[in-house]
Design a protein around this motif. Structure first.
Motif, PDB file in Angstrom:
ATOM      1  N   ASP A 128       0.858  -1.182   0.000  1.00 56.61           N
ATOM      2  CA  ASP A 128       0.000   0.000   0.000  1.00 56.61           C
ATOM      3  C   ASP A 128       0.901   1.241   0.000  1.00 56.61           C
ATOM      4  O   ASP A 128       1.828   1.321   0.805  1.00 56.61           O
ATOM      5  CB  ASP A 128      -0.886  -0.012   1.248  1.00 56.61           C
ATOM      6  N   GLN A 145       4.201  10.856  -2.682  1.00 63.33           N
ATOM      7  CA  GLN A 145       4.701  11.737  -1.623  1.00 63.33           C
ATOM      8  C   GLN A 145       4.192  13.165  -1.781  1.00 63.33           C
ATOM      9  O   GLN A 145       3.879  13.835  -0.801  1.00 63.33           O
ATOM     10  CB  GLN A 145       6.233  11.726  -1.636  1.00 63.33           C
ATOM     11  N   ARG A 195      -0.188  12.749  -1.737  1.00 61.05           N
ATOM     12  CA  ARG A 195      -0.791  11.695  -0.900  1.00 61.05           C
ATOM     13  C   ARG A 195      -1.852  10.870  -1.636  1.00 61.05           C
ATOM     14  O   ARG A 195      -2.693  10.229  -0.999  1.00 61.05           O
ATOM     15  CB  ARG A 195      -1.398  12.257   0.401  1.00 61.05           C
ATOM     16  N   ARG A 237      -3.416   7.729  -3.106  1.00 62.77           N
ATOM     17  CA  ARG A 237      -3.137   6.356  -2.687  1.00 62.77           C
ATOM     18  C   ARG A 237      -3.217   5.362  -3.832  1.00 62.77           C
ATOM     19  O   ARG A 237      -3.957   5.564  -4.799  1.00 62.77           O
ATOM     20  CB  ARG A 237      -4.133   5.923  -1.605  1.00 62.77           C
ATOM     21  N   THR A 276       5.802   4.232   1.037  1.00 65.70           N
ATOM     22  CA  THR A 276       4.860   3.352   1.734  1.00 65.70           C
ATOM     23  C   THR A 276       3.876   4.199   2.540  1.00 65.70           C
ATOM     24  O   THR A 276       4.252   5.207   3.137  1.00 65.70           O
ATOM     25  CB  THR A 276       5.593   2.391   2.683  1.00 65.70           C
ATOM     26  N   SER A 277       2.613   3.737   2.568  1.00 68.87           N
ATOM     27  CA  SER A 277       1.601   4.502   3.304  1.00 68.87           C
ATOM     28  C   SER A 277       1.543   4.092   4.770  1.00 68.87           C
ATOM     29  O   SER A 277       1.016   4.812   5.607  1.00 68.87           O
ATOM     30  CB  SER A 277       0.230   4.274   2.661  1.00 68.87           C
ATOM     31  N   GLY A 278       2.060   2.900   5.066  1.00 66.58           N
ATOM     32  CA  GLY A 278       1.972   2.397   6.436  1.00 66.58           C
ATOM     33  C   GLY A 278       0.647   1.719   6.710  1.00 66.58           C
ATOM     34  O   GLY A 278       0.459   1.091   7.745  1.00 66.58           O
ATOM     35  N   LEU A 279      -0.292   1.806   5.739  1.00 66.35           N
ATOM     36  CA  LEU A 279      -1.626   1.241   5.975  1.00 66.35           C
ATOM     37  C   LEU A 279      -1.682  -0.265   5.737  1.00 66.35           C
ATOM     38  O   LEU A 279      -2.557  -0.943   6.233  1.00 66.35           O
ATOM     39  CB  LEU A 279      -2.653   1.937   5.076  1.00 66.35           C
ATOM     40  N   LYS A 339       5.447   3.639   7.669  1.00 64.59           N
ATOM     41  CA  LYS A 339       5.110   4.728   6.735  1.00 64.59           C
ATOM     42  C   LYS A 339       6.372   5.469   6.296  1.00 64.59           C
ATOM     43  O   LYS A 339       7.298   5.655   7.097  1.00 64.59           O
ATOM     44  CB  LYS A 339       4.168   5.681   7.457  1.00 64.59           C
ATOM     45  N   GLY A 340       6.403   5.878   5.041  1.00 65.64           N
ATOM     46  CA  GLY A 340       7.436   6.804   4.584  1.00 65.64           C
ATOM     47  C   GLY A 340       8.666   6.181   3.965  1.00 65.64           C
ATOM     48  O   GLY A 340       9.624   6.886   3.663  1.00 65.64           O
TER      49      GLY A 340
END
Lengths: 313, 180
Positions: free
Chosen positions: A187, A191, A194, A196, A226-229, A235-236
């Protein structure tokens, strides 16, 4: 034993092997939901253990030649590059100072420090000793395993960005599925704005970036992180840069191609994050102690605490 | 049994070596030594049942050393061995050029089957065009080029372990009732 082998009739052997292979495939696919899944059993792990020293020996001469050549090439422009980098460091230090001043002034520094604590995870430096034996899959074998605290589901990164995720471990080896593999999904967000989407491997040297809503502004050169979701990667982390954007007419989504942030052709040293995200805890099991606590600290294999140095963008 | 264990060891070592070699060759151009060994074994192995067991072991080893699902390559290699075993009894394909053609064709079909099996288990591969087909083609070419080398290695091992007679399995020729 030869008598036993000869007495096996071919159809039974053929049918038995087919059934065994199909059952194994289904079990391997669905077994990822088994919370008890940990290391490979010893009789499977021994193959990975055996592969590490052999591949290290086989790769050593070619590694030496390549390293010498790279060192020579690197030296050619090192003076000019040094001057450029010094200038850049000075600029960044200046900018950093200004940002810190601004943060202190607004009272956000403590909150940011708390966020940083969430992000910091111990890491295990590892060396890539071999690639996938099949060209249809993209995985690598690294020379650190469960004895060093690595577990299936541990994210693997370099200073450039995301490499992949550990899928199988033995005491001194871990197999890592690269983000380039067809089975990989991450996911991600652009940058800049944002937007997705889902970064997927397609077995080649590029990454696909799909499910970006048609109206989203995706431009060539955008960095995707990466979204971290997904729950696997923090994330990041840098995934890559948009190289082409395909506007699929009649579709509600658009897709793009990414140039991976990591140069997979020169992958040698990687860092395994000794933390498993919530999704991976679900898939690979989370009964064990928190990662890193049981990790052995062997010679040359010390765990790196990343305090103050986030791994990627 | 000696033959069985010898080829099991050689097969595993070949696959491990290939993992090291893959660092220096782009994936499509890296030959699949494990698959080539299975093809060459199919052309020479004396009995089908023991050969299938050997190939099963080698296939599962390949799955362990690769990112495939456990059993995925084992399944296809069992089929490849059976095809090579049958074809080797019907046609003389141990010579260099026929062997290269056979190994290249089987490798290409193996790649297609592996791709389809992967899609079956993981769903559609996002963002993927027909690039994999070209990769498969070039990989088959690489396999075709290296097939005579693995065949030669097989022959040497057969000769070393069991002697000359096992290396020269008779080509079965069936003469129909109306012949002569």
């Amino acid at each position: 034993m030869p008598g036993f082998l000869k007495s096996l009739s071919a159809p039974i052997a053929f049918g038995g092997l087919i059934i065994l292979a199909v059952v194994s495939m289904v079990a391997d696919r669905t077994g990822r939901l088994d919370p008890d899944r940990q290391d490979l059993p010893w009789w499977q792990g021994v193959l990975l253990e055996m592969a590490i020293p052999v591949q290290k020996v086989l790769a050593a001469p070619a590694n030496a030649v390549l390293q010498s050549w790279n060192s020579y090439v690197d030296l050619v422009d090192v003076r000019a590059e040094n001057e450029g980098l010094r200038l850049r460091v000075a600029e960044l230090e200046e900018a950093n100072l200004q940002f810190r001043e601004a943060l202190v002034a607004s009272g956000h520094l403590e909150r940011i420090a708390a966020m940083r604590d969430d992000f910091e995870v111990p890491m295990q430096p590892s060396e890539v000793v071999g690639l996938d034996v099949s060209p249809f899959f993209r995985s690598v074998l690294v020379d650190r395993g469960s004895r060093h605290g690595i577990r299936p589901g541990s994210p693997v990164i370099t200073d450039e960005g995301v490499v992949g995720v550990v899928t199988r471990t033995s005491p001194h080896a871990a197999k890592t599925m690269l983000v380039l593999d067809r089975q990989s999904r991450v996911d991600a967000v652009i940058q800049r704005n944002r937007a997705r989407g889902m970064v997927s491997g397609n077995g080649s040297g590029e990454l696909g970036f799909e499910f970006v809503v048609l109206g989203a502004d995706v431009q060539i050169g955008d960095r995707v992180i990466t979204s971290g979701l997904g729950g696997v990667y923090p994330k990041g982390l840098d995934l890559g840069q948009v190289t082409t954007v395909s506007d699929l007419s009649g579709s509600l989504v658009q897709s793009a191609s990414l140039k991976p942030a990591v140069d997979f052709g020169r992958l040698e040293q990687v860092f395994v994050m000794l933390r498993v995200g919530p999704t991976m805890e679900l898939l690979y099991g989370g009964d064990g102690p928190p990662l890193g606590e049981s990790a052995e600290s062997e010679a040359g294999g010390d765990i790196v605490d990343t305090a103050g140095s986030p791994p990627a963008s | 049994m000696r033959l069985f264990l010898s080829f099991l060891l050689i097969g595993v070592l070949l696959m491990i070596s290939q993992g090291a070699l893959a660092r220096w060759l782009p994936p499509p151009f890296c030959p699949d030594f494990g698959l080539l060994l299975v093809i060459c074994l199919g052309l020479r192995w004396p009995t089908l049942s023991s050969g299938l067991l050997l190939v099963g072991f080698l296939g599962f080893s390949a799955d362990l050393l690769s990112g495939s699902l456990m059993g995925q390559q084992a399944l296809l290699r069992v089929f490849v061995f059976a095809i090579a075993f049958i074809a080797g009894r019907q046609f003389n394909i141990r010579e260099t050029l026929p062997l290269m053609g056979f190994a290249g064709s089987v490798s290409f079909l193996y790649g297609v089957a592996l791709y389809l099996l992967t899609l079956f288990f993981i769903g559609s591969a996002a963002g993927e065009g027909s690039g994999w087909l070209f990769d498969d083609f070039w990989h088959s070419m690489a396999n075709a080029i290296f097939a005579p080398v693995i065949s030669w290695l097989c022959a040497r091992v057969f000769l070393w372990v069991v002697g000359d007679e096992a290396n020269e399995r008779a080509l079965q020729i069936r003469v129909g009732g109306g012949a002569l």
